[in-house]
Design an enzyme around this catalytic site. Structure first.
Site, PDB file in Angstrom:
ATOM      1  N   LYS A   1      51.792  30.244  40.023  1.00 52.37           N
ATOM      2  CA  LYS A   1      50.869  31.279  40.706  1.00 52.37           C
ATOM      3  C   LYS A   1      51.236  31.196  42.817  1.00 52.37           C
ATOM      4  O   LYS A   1      50.125  29.724  43.553  1.00 52.37           O
ATOM      5  CB  LYS A   1      49.641  31.552  40.593  1.00 52.37           C
TER       6      LYS A   1
ATOM      7  N   ALA B   1      43.584  39.489  42.804  1.00 54.43           N
ATOM      8  CA  ALA B   1      42.105  39.622  43.563  1.00 54.43           C
ATOM      9  C   ALA B   1      41.733  40.912  43.860  1.00 54.43           C
ATOM     10  O   ALA B   1      42.644  42.341  44.293  1.00 54.43           O
ATOM     11  CB  ALA B   1      42.994  38.871  45.367  1.00 54.43           C
ATOM     12  N   GLY B   2      41.135  41.002  44.833  1.00 54.86           N
ATOM     13  CA  GLY B   2      39.892  41.715  45.327  1.00 54.86           C
ATOM     14  C   GLY B   2      38.951  42.849  44.570  1.00 54.86           C
ATOM     15  O   GLY B   2      37.923  43.693  44.785  1.00 54.86           O
TER      16      GLY B   2
ATOM     17  N   ASN C   1      38.668  35.858  39.714  1.00 59.42           N
ATOM     18  CA  ASN C   1      38.413  35.033  39.197  1.00 59.42           C
ATOM     19  C   ASN C   1      36.726  35.265  40.008  1.00 59.42           C
ATOM     20  O   ASN C   1      35.459  35.238  38.740  1.00 59.42           O
ATOM     21  CB  ASN C   1      38.736  33.578  40.732  1.00 59.42           C
ATOM     22  N   THR C   2      36.427  35.823  40.895  1.00 60.31           N
ATOM     23  CA  THR C   2      35.002  35.479  41.500  1.00 60.31           C
ATOM     24  C   THR C   2      34.419  36.471  40.934  1.00 60.31           C
ATOM     25  O   THR C   2      32.774  36.120  40.687  1.00 60.31           O
ATOM     26  CB  THR C   2      35.410  36.118  43.663  1.00 60.31           C
TER      27      THR C   2
ATOM     28  N   GLY D   1      38.046  37.723  47.071  1.00 60.12           N
ATOM     29  CA  GLY D   1      37.017  37.314  46.752  1.00 60.12           C
ATOM     30  C   GLY D   1      35.995  38.662  47.051  1.00 60.12           C
ATOM     31  O   GLY D   1      34.457  38.582  47.187  1.00 60.12           O
TER      32      GLY D   1
END
Lengths: 293, 66
Positions: free
Chosen positions: A120, A212-213, A234-235, A181
């Site tokens: 990645k 992301a986001g 992830n977050t 994040g």
């Protein structure tokens, strides 16, 4: 119908075995989840399981030289279950990203994990926004592809940046929904749609993953409904009050969004369209006459 | 002789190999990758690759990340 609505209602044909295909690999799950920011490795392991993801990302970092008592993430990752996708997070130059990608490959080769040949790719332009550096990303993509890597490249949602990364040889392009994040979801659906259109033009199976986001499960569904092949997050799981429950929600959201996309949504309309028939109503409808009165 | 491992100066024996350094650091069995002066030394060469004065060594592993 506007162009945007036409895009949103694009019909796709559901294959009997709907899979996320990235290079030579095929997965039932369309979620790719990160392993960072968890309070404990136990919680991470349980959240990963609840997400039903088959691909998980990891970072490459220096060993701690004087504190060898710490646990290793590898004790909590079932390598027979997950394909490990090493990232180049924290790299701000193409040179560093290429080094980190090679180090990740060296470790995964030792572990005999099928993720050894892919990466990645993140080449960041700025620490505050963590937005990708477009030229550094292109440079690193070319070098890693030449070195035999399958590159899954983190990109902005700029459709032209995305197409240039594909032209540089990336196996998948991963436009950001919003900053890493940030939990803002898909900020510019039009740009994601344009990325999808340009990247898949004449190449409908080219994988496009919104990376992301994501803040909540609905963000995953939105990305999938737009036609993304997958979502990487992830977050939003790791920092939820209940990460395991949120991971489960993300799984359902990905499935729901994918099915919704494949089913083909109705066009948006300005006016209402009644679901119950007008015929046979016993009450008066403005502007109409009830037969027999 | 002195080498720099993960940013910290370290004394190693004159004939030290990569594997000797990893052993001293109790990383002999860990899943880690080693770079000497920005070039990867594959695991198969850990026991034969000799370190030299001033070598800059990176020893990395996998951690949680997104």
């Amino acid at each position: 119908m506007s162009t945007i609505e036409a895009k949103l209602s694009t019909q796709a044909v559901a294959s009997p075995e709907d899979r996320l295909v990235i290079g030579e690999r095929a997965f039932v799950s369309r979620l790719i989840v990160g392993t960072g920011k968890y309070a404990t490795y136990d919680l991470m392991r349980d959240a990963l399981a609840a997400s039903a993801a088959q691909v998980v990302t990891v970072a490459v970092r220096r060993e701690r030289l004087y504190n060898d008592q710490g646990q290793s993430i590898l004790q909590f990752l079932d390598l027979s279950r997950y394909t490990i996708l090493p990232n180049t997070a924290g790299c701000f130059t193409a040179e560093d990203a290429v080094r980190v990608a090679r180090l990740g490959r060296e470790i995964l080769t030792q572990l005999d994990n099928s993720g050894a040949s892919w990466v990645k790719l993140e080449v960041l332009g700025d620490k505050k926004t963590l937005l990708p550096d477009p030229t550094g990303t292109l440079e690193a993509t070319r070098e890693l592809v030449a070195d035999g890597f399958q590159v899954l490249a983190y990109s902005s949602d700029d459709p032209i940046a995305a197409i240039r990364i594909k032209e540089a040889g990336a196996t998948a392009v991963m436009p950001a929904g919003s900053p890493i994040g940030s939990g803002q979801g898909v900020l510019n659906r039009n740009n994601i749609l344009l990325c999808l259109e340009l990247l898949k033009e004449g190449d409908p199976t080219f994988p496009v993953i919104v990376d992301a986001g994501v803040g909540a499960a609905s963000d995953v569904s939105i990305a999938m409904e737009l036609g993304a092949d997958g979502v990487l997050l992830n977050t939003a799981i790791a920092h939820a009050n209940d990460p395991v429950m949120m991971a489960r929600a993300m799984h359902h959201a990905a499935v729901a969004g994918r099915h919704s996309y494949l089913a083909g949504r109705i066009p948006k309309r300005l006016y209402a369209s009644a679901s119950s028939p007008w015929e046979g109503t016993i009450s008066g409808v403005p502007g109409t006459v009830i037969p027999g009165e | 002789m002195t080498v720099v491992a993960n940013g910290e100066k370290r004394e190693v024996g004159e004939q030290a190999k990569v594997a000797d350094l990893l052993g001293e650091l109790k990383l002999g069995t860990a899943a880690c990758a080693v770079e000497v002066n920005k070039k990867i030394v594959p695991k198969l060469q850990h026991s034969t690759h000799a370190l030299a004065e001033g070598d800059r060594i990176e020893i990395v592993t996998l951690v949680g990340g997104g």
